[in-house]
Design an enzyme around this catalytic site. Sequence first.
Site, mmCIF file in Angstrom:
data_model
loop_
_atom_site.group_PDB
_atom_site.id
_atom_site.type_symbol
_atom_site.label_atom_id
_atom_site.label_comp_id
_atom_site.label_asym_id
_atom_site.label_seq_id
_atom_site.Cartn_x
_atom_site.Cartn_y
_atom_site.Cartn_z
ATOM 1 N NE ARG A 279 -2.293 0.691 3.814
ATOM 2 C CZ ARG A 279 -1.625 1.393 4.724
ATOM 3 N NH1 ARG A 279 -1.242 2.633 4.474
ATOM 4 N NH2 ARG A 279 -1.320 0.846 5.887
ATOM 5 C CG HIS A 283 -5.897 2.318 6.575
ATOM 6 N ND1 HIS A 283 -6.042 1.023 6.139
ATOM 7 C CD2 HIS A 283 -7.066 2.640 7.179
ATOM 8 C CE1 HIS A 283 -7.243 0.576 6.462
ATOM 9 N NE2 HIS A 283 -7.885 1.547 7.088
ATOM 10 C CE1 TYR A 292 1.652 2.477 8.260
ATOM 11 C CE2 TYR A 292 0.535 4.135 9.588
ATOM 12 C CZ TYR A 292 0.619 3.387 8.432
ATOM 13 O OH TYR A 292 -0.325 3.536 7.450
#
Length: 396
Positions: A279, A283, A292
């Site tokens: 990805r 998100h 992260y």
Amino acid sequence: MTTTTASQVIHEPRFMDGDEFHIATFALLQQDGTLFEGARAPELGRETARRIYHTMVLIRVLDERMLAAQRQGRLSFYMQCTGEEAAVIGSAAALDDDDMIMAQYREQGALAYRGFGIDEFMNQLFGNAEDYGKGRQMPIHYGSAKLHYMTISSPLATQIPQAAGYAYGQKLDGQGRCTITYFGEGAASEGDFHAALNMAAVHRAPVIFFCRNNGYAISTPSVEQFAADGVAPRAFGYKMHVIRVDGNDVLAVYAATREARRIAVEHNQPVLIEAMTYRLAAHSSSDDPSGYRSKKEEALWREKDPVNRMRLWMLAQEWWSDDEEKTLQEQLRREVLETMKRAEKRPPPPLASLVEDVYAEVPARLQEQLDALEAHVRRHPEAYPKSAPGLDQGGA
């Protein structure tokens, strides 16, 4: 007591830890657009390949523009497919048009491939009067009965057991159709995933479970989600056909899904596909991935861009040109922007639609609530500028 399968009898304790079930990754196309040595491209055809690539570029442009619109405050929420176009669109292209698609929320490419227009996307995103869902869903919750694409549901993994049940119905129908359900590796940690695989395997339902293993369940990396070799080995526990594929290789995804469909339809057996991808985007528009994962990690995966890999292969086949690329990019950017402006100006759904589509006739208690709402809007037109003018015509 009887058992369903015969097993070898041993006389000393012998434990297994799952290392026996390491699964290789199926890949055909290298990043430079050439095939691996010994690999053979699937029978795709020029027009299908061009349709796939056109859809990949459309989704990339749509995602860029709509995220920008969300940042400008013109849209409340958005989720991008960026980096996963080959996994989604390549698999959708391998299906028949009347196979059912039950998506998670990042599969707008599958819907676009089937012919969902930019106007239809925009109407849903803005929840206007022409939105098929009448503004009842948050953005990116698309659906189309005409295109056999089940409306998106927000709760994670609910579509997976639904797909198993729907596919069982297709088996009973006997018309040679199947269902594909998409989900991320994070959703594969839900109980619904295991219940669905068990049901499909026991009842031999023609369903393809397509896992987009994109590395992260929001901010949780895959290495913190499971100790085994990914999601694919779980299929063995249900005696199910399984394949792991390079999810950024559109040719491999297409070939794997086409064969999975054959197994599902001809033999009434479920199949699990784990597509290894990444990805590249956040998100959702509410997420900041810099908290992260590193820019270095993202850069490594950008070098594996599935859209560019497909473009290079198309150029090598002489099925595409640099001039066509420039024209397509300009055309789509213009069309997306113009369509968004039109959708923004369309009015919201009529207030009366709030109580429709559930009962054949609107119950008295709901009609009373609607009447009270309309009266409230009339008393405060300054607070509802878009709603008040249409009340006299029964709309908003």
